[in-house]
Design an enzyme around this catalytic site. Sequence first.
Site, PDB file in Angstrom:
ATOM      1  N   THR B 526      38.215  37.145  42.363  1.00 29.30           N
ATOM      2  CA  THR B 526      37.429  36.183  41.586  1.00 29.30           C
ATOM      3  C   THR B 526      38.182  35.811  40.310  1.00 29.30           C
ATOM      4  O   THR B 526      38.221  34.649  39.912  1.00 29.30           O
ATOM      5  CB  THR B 526      36.052  36.777  41.235  1.00 29.30           C
ATOM      6  OG1 THR B 526      35.380  37.059  42.451  1.00 29.30           O
ATOM      7  CG2 THR B 526      35.225  35.808  40.403  1.00 29.30           C
ATOM      8  N   GLY B 726      35.784  40.572  38.183  1.00 24.40           N
ATOM      9  CA  GLY B 726      35.539  41.097  39.526  1.00 24.40           C
ATOM     10  C   GLY B 726      34.587  42.275  39.510  1.00 24.40           C
ATOM     11  O   GLY B 726      34.574  43.060  38.554  1.00 24.40           O
ATOM     12  N   GLU B 729      34.253  46.568  43.779  1.00 30.10           N
ATOM     13  CA  GLU B 729      34.326  48.018  43.997  1.00 30.10           C
ATOM     14  C   GLU B 729      33.352  48.788  43.120  1.00 30.10           C
ATOM     15  O   GLU B 729      32.839  49.832  43.503  1.00 30.10           O
ATOM     16  CB  GLU B 729      35.725  48.525  43.640  1.00 30.10           C
ATOM     17  CG  GLU B 729      36.852  47.962  44.457  1.00 30.10           C
ATOM     18  CD  GLU B 729      38.168  48.222  43.757  1.00 30.10           C
ATOM     19  OE1 GLU B 729      38.845  49.184  44.137  1.00 30.10           O
ATOM     20  OE2 GLU B 729      38.501  47.472  42.817  1.00 30.10           O
TER      21      GLU B 729
END
Lengths: 276, 769, 155
Positions: B526, B726, B729
Amino acid sequence: MLSYDYIKCADLNLAFQELEEGEQVYPLAGGTDLIVGMRGGKFAAKTLIDIKDVPELNVLKEDDQGITIGAAITLNEVTGFTPVRENVPILAEGCHSVGSYSIRNRATIAGNICNASPAADTAAPLYALDAVINIAGSGGNRSIPIKEFFIGPGKTALNKGELVQSVLIRKPYPKGKGIYLKASRTGSVDLATVGVAVQRWGDQVKIAIGAVAATPVRAFSVEKAVNEAGEKRWADAARLVHEDISPITDLRGSREYRYHMVEVLVRRGLEQTMGV
Amino acid sequence: MAELKIVGTSVSRKDAVEKVTGMAEFIEDRYMGPMLYAKMKKSTVAHGKIKSIDTTRALKHPGVKAVLTGKDYPNLIGLYLIDRSFLAVEKVRFWGEPVAVVAATTEKAAAEAVELIEVEYEELPGVFDPREGMKPDAPLIHEDLANYEIVPIFYPKAGTNIANHFKIRKGDINKGFEEADLIIERDYYVPQMQHVPIETHKAAVQWSPDGKLTVWSTAQSPNVVRQLLSKSLDIPMHKIRVISSYIGGGFGCKAGASIEGLLVPIAQKFPGHIVRIVFTREEDMQGTFTRQALYSKLKTGVRKDRRITSLQYKMIWDGGAYTEYGVNIVRAAGYSSTGAYDIPNVKTDSYCVYTNNSIGGPVRGFGMCEMQWGIERQLEVIARELDMDPLEVRLINGMKKGSSTASGQVVHDLDYDKCLKVVADKIGWGKKESNRNGKYRGKGIAGLVKCPAQPSNAASSAIIRINEDGTAHVMIGATEMGQGMLTAISQIAAETLHIPVDKIDIKVPDTDFTPYEWQSVGSRITYTCGTSVKRAAEDALGQIYRVAADLLETPEEDLSFDGKNIFSTNNSDKKATIREVADSCKKCTGEGIAGPIIGRGSFVPTNMTNLDPETGQGNPGLFYCFGATGVEVEVDPETGVVTVLQLACSIDAGKAVNPQLCTAQLHGGTIMGLSTALYEEVCFDKGIMLNRNFTDYKIATIDNTPHMDSFIIETPETHGPYGARGIGEQPMIGVAPAIANAVCNALGVEFNTFPLTPERVWQAVKDKK
Amino acid sequence: MTEKMPVNFTVNGDKEEREAVVGQTLLKFIRDELHLTGAKEGCEIGECGACIVLLDGKPVNSCLILAVELDGKDLVTIEGLSKNGELDRVQKAFIKHAAFQCGYCTPGMILSARALLERKPNPTDEDINQALSGNLCRCGAYQEIREAIKASSEK
């Protein structure tokens, strides 16, 4: 891809003949254990006889004798059969504990016991119900109690040329509640770390346990204490179960945890079926 | 910033219709041409010399076209530390390591031929615990470590099994402990886990007679595959084409280059044929990256005023048989070793140690789940020892604007406090729930942080082609493995170009046609690809204005574009449609003005630096993303069964480009975290992986999934596209410690490892008695 | 050994007469012979549910069924769920609720959901959990899947 012969069979006698004469012949019903086992090298089948369409094996009925469950009847069909749900719900619970919904659309109760895993989820309820296994073969038919059907891990009392025709839950049905309590790693689709079936029969109880010995076992020590000595302290009664089992350690649980869990689940089962 | 119209909205996924109709193409779904099927022969010992390999019988087996062994693969491969061969050469280093490969006309023939290969081993003593492996007298696994090529930010110790030793020396550790009123020391252990994407690893390779190599792969990173193949097989890059279709889940295991190169020498023997390999579930579990196990020791100094003064963190990682990728996880965990907390004095030693277990490698979180398990458990112990509120300890020590990480990098764009507080509020933190029916209730909280672990020059690029009708093709090299990248990137492009998102076409990468992207890993796409795409869109938009200015004879600065028309803001008569501008624009006289519009954008970080080899100080983070998890559990002390009653998660996304997909990531990561917290552990017996299928490696199912509450916090990332950072995760990181903290609080016990299986919880209750 | 056997069946409404190799699973047959690649292989032992198809209306794991068992049956795959280009309401709901990520488990998931809605038009969370516990989604879209199924049931 494995190589073998496939015979679609609609006639029981043809099945007997194949089983009798052939080498490494396996009856195929749901296939959910058989095909996994063949892929993993557990079964080296040379011939599969598809018995799903044999009329005698598609019986699911209740009559004067009791409930007859043909070998081709799927677990979901058993679970959904009203006489089972009303009279022996413990069996519905056991069937429901096997695999996932889609597996139970294929898997059969006969397959579950013929695979002869000590952890088979239908086995402990069948033990607690004193179920009868109707065996058919070229040499004639015979019926044996479930506890004589299991011989060891993967081993049954079936002789060459024989297959399970049906499972019979005899009348009179047990009076009182029955419950199947299963411990597993995830509580979801999983094999039993231990499985405990507790079935009240009037003022008596029958208790059967899976995944704690080479075959499912009855907890006779506990039953004796409750049924004969009138033990009402369920915790004390449950403690006796250690004498009835000899679990091992494997990926699903240690020997110690299995001993402990069986005791807990037997006690809980007694509380829930025989009253606190 | 102008008001956003598309970024920040929950448009439907670009891949939605394909995926719900079964039309989405994964690599095994396409008929490609005449096929050869490859199967591997695998080692039956964990550590041993290969005395002989006899392939005679296999070669004679009907249908078999080729049998290759290690000698057919002269070069090593690896992302950071070049230590791996496609097939074992001379010795095997883990159980199940490929020693030969068969190619045949059917899968059946290939599988049968594998059984006909005879391999003789001389078994060597193995290393199965990295703590033992570090010792000077341990059996050596890589005798040639000193000669391996390596990116010079890693520090292997030649003549040992230590593949990397990363150090942090920040402040004065001794002074820190002297200032402390309380020192807490604990050991922690995190076992191996497996990614188990439902799609296993697959690859297909074709060699054309003119020397062109085409690779279809489940690779997360087609550009890395191309680069590593080029190097290890000595083929120029323009002769290698790598195509990644949709990927059926990655989570890190499909990063780097894994299985593609194995097929190339076979393909070269049979030009025109497609040589394909499909891993079985068992092969996938045992033969691809596992999450490295971590043995760690934390020593923390705290003052009475609840400030942490110092942290000494020793991490010993089970790198497995090859650590080509794993060395960087060890580094990332090292430079992030204070977790989400600002600690002035830090001494960290993070060791990557070769063992004869399966290969360690990247998994969602890239070391953070394992490393922050220790941090977040330790904080709980500290809070209990000091009789303080664990939330308060976190709020007091948590990073704030201007805080510095273990490596001394100053963080700017964050609201960690808010991340913690929203989840705490949601689960009713501070309100003690009463125990009922013999079951115990407890609440737990854990924070988290992660930056992408990537080289400081990991680059990204994008091309946008404007069609004659004003619609656009966005071309990028990132892969779609479920994260929703295609959609988010389209939204960034659409926002910047001022056109609706449904006028954008975007596809999965094909290195012959799509521009460079380092890797789709590290929650970076992103940000990195998003920035490239934003720049490409700005470039295209600039061209549109320039062309329109010429056409309309109006200064560029007076023009505006509404997605359909370019018009003068001063004179409404001066107007051109996008079609007029984009379709080889010409003046009314017929003279051409401009050809097709193609925007280009690229990105490379400028805020990252190397780290000092002795102190580990420097700026390794492209951006830092914070979050938190809050949990309430009920525990049956008799059976050990943990039931999660409440599960709340928060993430500071900067700007959620697509809130619905951002939430989906938050939920997905949280469920993966829950699954590892309660169920997942790879079991080894002297290197042999015991639970290699879904029967005995259990992952969370829908009925293990409690309702989740999620919170997206938006503290803009200054340099991120539209403020985004981002988040893929991160949501996983806090879950295991939060659940463990809740269970510990419920039972009054300590857990230093997970998963919290019923048996393990029961054991803890029993040990307490 | 009989290598191939004739199988007559309907697939997604169309009658088919084919030959199936003995030993081939239904999953391989659907993918390699019928070229319907929506059903996926994920484990080959019936644990993951990516290969689920509807056989006589019931969800089954096609990796544990032999192709030759298809004879006389009615098969529906994910490709047969939408009619004349119109998506089924479960498919629409999966899109609206973002009930998938990588999409690999989605065909099996949607078929399990479809069959559930046939049995129980208004399923509870517990019904959904029970019916879909054999469909693994490693991306963890379970909450969205529950929402999508409930949304499809409300019509």
